[in-house]
Design an enzyme around this catalytic site. Structure first.
Site, short mmCIF file in Angstrom:
data_model
loop_
_atom_site.label_atom_id
_atom_site.label_comp_id
_atom_site.label_asym_id
_atom_site.label_seq_id
_atom_site.Cartn_x
_atom_site.Cartn_y
_atom_site.Cartn_z
N CYS A 172 -111.76 -72.80 96.94
CA CYS A 172 -111.79 -71.63 96.06
C CYS A 172 -112.85 -70.63 96.50
O CYS A 172 -114.00 -70.99 96.77
CB CYS A 172 -112.03 -72.05 94.62
N GLN B 77 -104.82 -82.08 75.21
CA GLN B 77 -105.42 -82.40 76.50
C GLN B 77 -104.89 -81.43 77.56
O GLN B 77 -103.69 -81.19 77.66
CB GLN B 77 -105.09 -83.83 76.91
N PHE C 49 -107.91 -89.47 63.21
CA PHE C 49 -108.03 -88.26 64.05
C PHE C 49 -106.79 -88.11 64.93
O PHE C 49 -106.88 -88.00 66.15
CB PHE C 49 -109.28 -88.31 64.92
N GLU D 188 -105.30 -86.93 59.70
CA GLU D 188 -105.90 -85.73 60.30
C GLU D 188 -106.17 -84.72 59.18
O GLU D 188 -105.49 -84.75 58.14
CB GLU D 188 -104.94 -85.12 61.35
N ASP E 237 -109.31 -91.33 67.93
CA ASP E 237 -109.60 -90.38 69.01
C ASP E 237 -110.34 -89.21 68.39
O ASP E 237 -109.77 -88.12 68.20
CB ASP E 237 -108.30 -89.94 69.68
N CYS F 189 -114.00 -88.34 74.52
CA CYS F 189 -114.27 -87.46 75.65
C CYS F 189 -115.77 -87.35 75.91
O CYS F 189 -116.17 -86.64 76.84
CB CYS F 189 -113.69 -86.08 75.40
#
Length: 452
Positions: free
Chosen positions: A69, A283, A311, A332, A382, A408
């Protein structure tokens, strides 16, 4: 503070993405350096760890590759004093990548080491004793992102990332993290925003390879004028199916058709599609996401079980769970993510959705009594980056035999897993997954089993 020009040997990659060298007993972090490199860097004077500025690559190491790049690496010298870079000089030091100059195998090794160290340091866990598995690579180390966030540089009419550790724009002409479709959409949306007289503080784009179109989130007040300009934007960009306008307060306003469908497993139509919208978490790496979902379900073994999913978001795990579990109770907070999950799985009789705080609802389910009360045999969670503080006592009250925690953020994952261990659970397996090649970020999946 004065800096000392120093020659360094780079021997590792730091969890924050920089190369690591040492001089006179000090640890020095050098951006855009790779293991094995010999570099010259300006090191701040003083004692203790230091963040240096790369001056020269004196000799490349075995882990180094040529970054493809034009925006990666050191900034160029302007063509004239105070002038803009021209010719082959392009905006550099892009903050979108950290390791585009590092062989992918070396990236994976660095992520695995950093992940294990976080388990040890924050979770007080022995990685070897808790079943740490080799890291799972992304199916594609480049051109993998189906969504990304940008900033509009009105002067150039281009969407930009910020320069590393700065708010200075890097006006993108290309991005090797984006899928080809998303990169083309990025190139067309920037000038069209300027033409439509829209000035969002942030732009998020998403691309559906399956539908061959994209959608955008524009962070701007959704006034009547903004809605009219968003319609003009859609007319000007054929690949843009819809826009979501979101201000500082109040509901997000859709314009056009911003809901897209993404393959749950790229290249496998039988695995089905999933609804998504650019203002809802999803994601970005669809190929690695399929790897992540498969790894989590392989550890959880939900077949024939009553599963509690905390979640659940837009249903990333809910659909695959519904295909295997006896029942799924998915939790959720109320919002567009839950709406999309409900639409996707409206025909799945085994799934019940609950709107509310995940941990509070988990505790409420744990305290149900009577013939209608049902205890989950397995739990999958999650949570967002901040983790799920309090999950240890909640799992203990639920009495689930096993749980899988997906995260994450290795630090909050290690913290919460430690709480689960203190609540009576044992770490039976740990699976790191590389969701974001060319960066230091890594996803983790942990299997927790009741009993020491």
């Amino acid at each position: 503070m004065d800096a000392v020009r120093t020659e360094l040997e780079i021997d590792a990659l730091a969890p924050g993405g920089e190369g690591v060298g040492r001089t006179s007993g000090r640890t020095v972090f050098v951006p855009f350096a790779a293991p094995g490199d010999r570099v010259v860097a300006d090191v701040p004077a003083g004692e203790g760890p230091a963040h240096a500025v790369l001056v020269e690559l004196r000799a490349p190491g075995g882990a180094r590759v040529e970054p493809p790049c034009r925006h990666f690496g050191r900034p160029p010298v302007p063509t004239s004093p105070g002038g803009a870079a021209g010719g082959e000089n392009h905006d550099r030091e892009c903050g979108g990548c950290e390791w585009l100059h590092v062989r992918y195998e070396a990236q994976l090794a660095a992520k695995a080491r950093g992940f294990a160290e976080t388990l040890r340091r924050i979770g007080r866990l022995d990685p070897d004793a808790c079943g740490l598995r080799p890291i799972l690579p992304s199916p594609a180390p480049l051109r993998y992102r189906a969504r990304a966030k940008f900033h509009l540089d009105r002067g150039s009419g281009r969407l930009a990332f910020f320069r590393r550790r700065s708010h200075a724009p890097v006006r993108l002409e290309e991005c090797w993290l984006l899928s080809p479709g998303l990169d083309a959409l990025r190139a067309s949306v920037g000038p069209a925003l300027v033409e439509a007289r829209l000035s969002p503080s942030e732009v998020a784009l998403e691309w559906s390879e399956e539908q061959g179109r994209g959608s955008a989130l524009l962070v701007t007040e959704p006034t009547a004028a903004a809605r009219g300009r968003a319609e003009a934007l859609l007319a000007a960009v054929p690949g843009l199916a819809g826009v979501v306008l979101r201000g500082e307060a109040g509901p997000a306003i859709p314009v056009g058709a911003p809901v897209l469908r993404l393959a749950r497993v790229p290249g496998r139509p039988a695995a089905g599609l999933q609804r998504t919208r650019p203002d809802v978490f999803q994601q970005a790496n669809r190929g690695a996401n399929a790897v992540l979902v498969e790894a989590a379900l392989e550890l959880l073994r939900p077949d024939g079980e009553d599963v509690l999913e905390l979640f659940c978001g837009a249903g990333n795990f809910t659909g695959p769970l519904a295909a295997r579990a006896r029942s799924v109770a998915a939790v959720e907070v109320q919002g567009p993510a839950l709406d999309l999950a409900r639409e996707d799985l409206a025909g799945a009789a085994a799934v019940r959705f609950f709107a509310g705080d995940a941990l509070r609802l988990a505790l409420a389910l744990a305290r149900e009594r009577g013939a209608a009360a049902r205890r989950p045999g397995a739990v999958l969670l999650d949570p967002p980056r901040e983790g799920a503080k309090g999950i240890g006592p909640a799992l203990r009250e639920l009495g689930a035999a096993r749980a899988v925690y997906v995260s994450c953020d290795p630090a909050t994952l290690a913290r919460d897993v430690r709480a689960c261990v203190e609540a009576g659970y044992r770490v039976a397996a740990v699976q790191p997954v590389d969701m974001f090649p060319q960066t230091h970020h890594v996803e983790g999946v942990v299997l927790l089993v009741a009993g020491k």
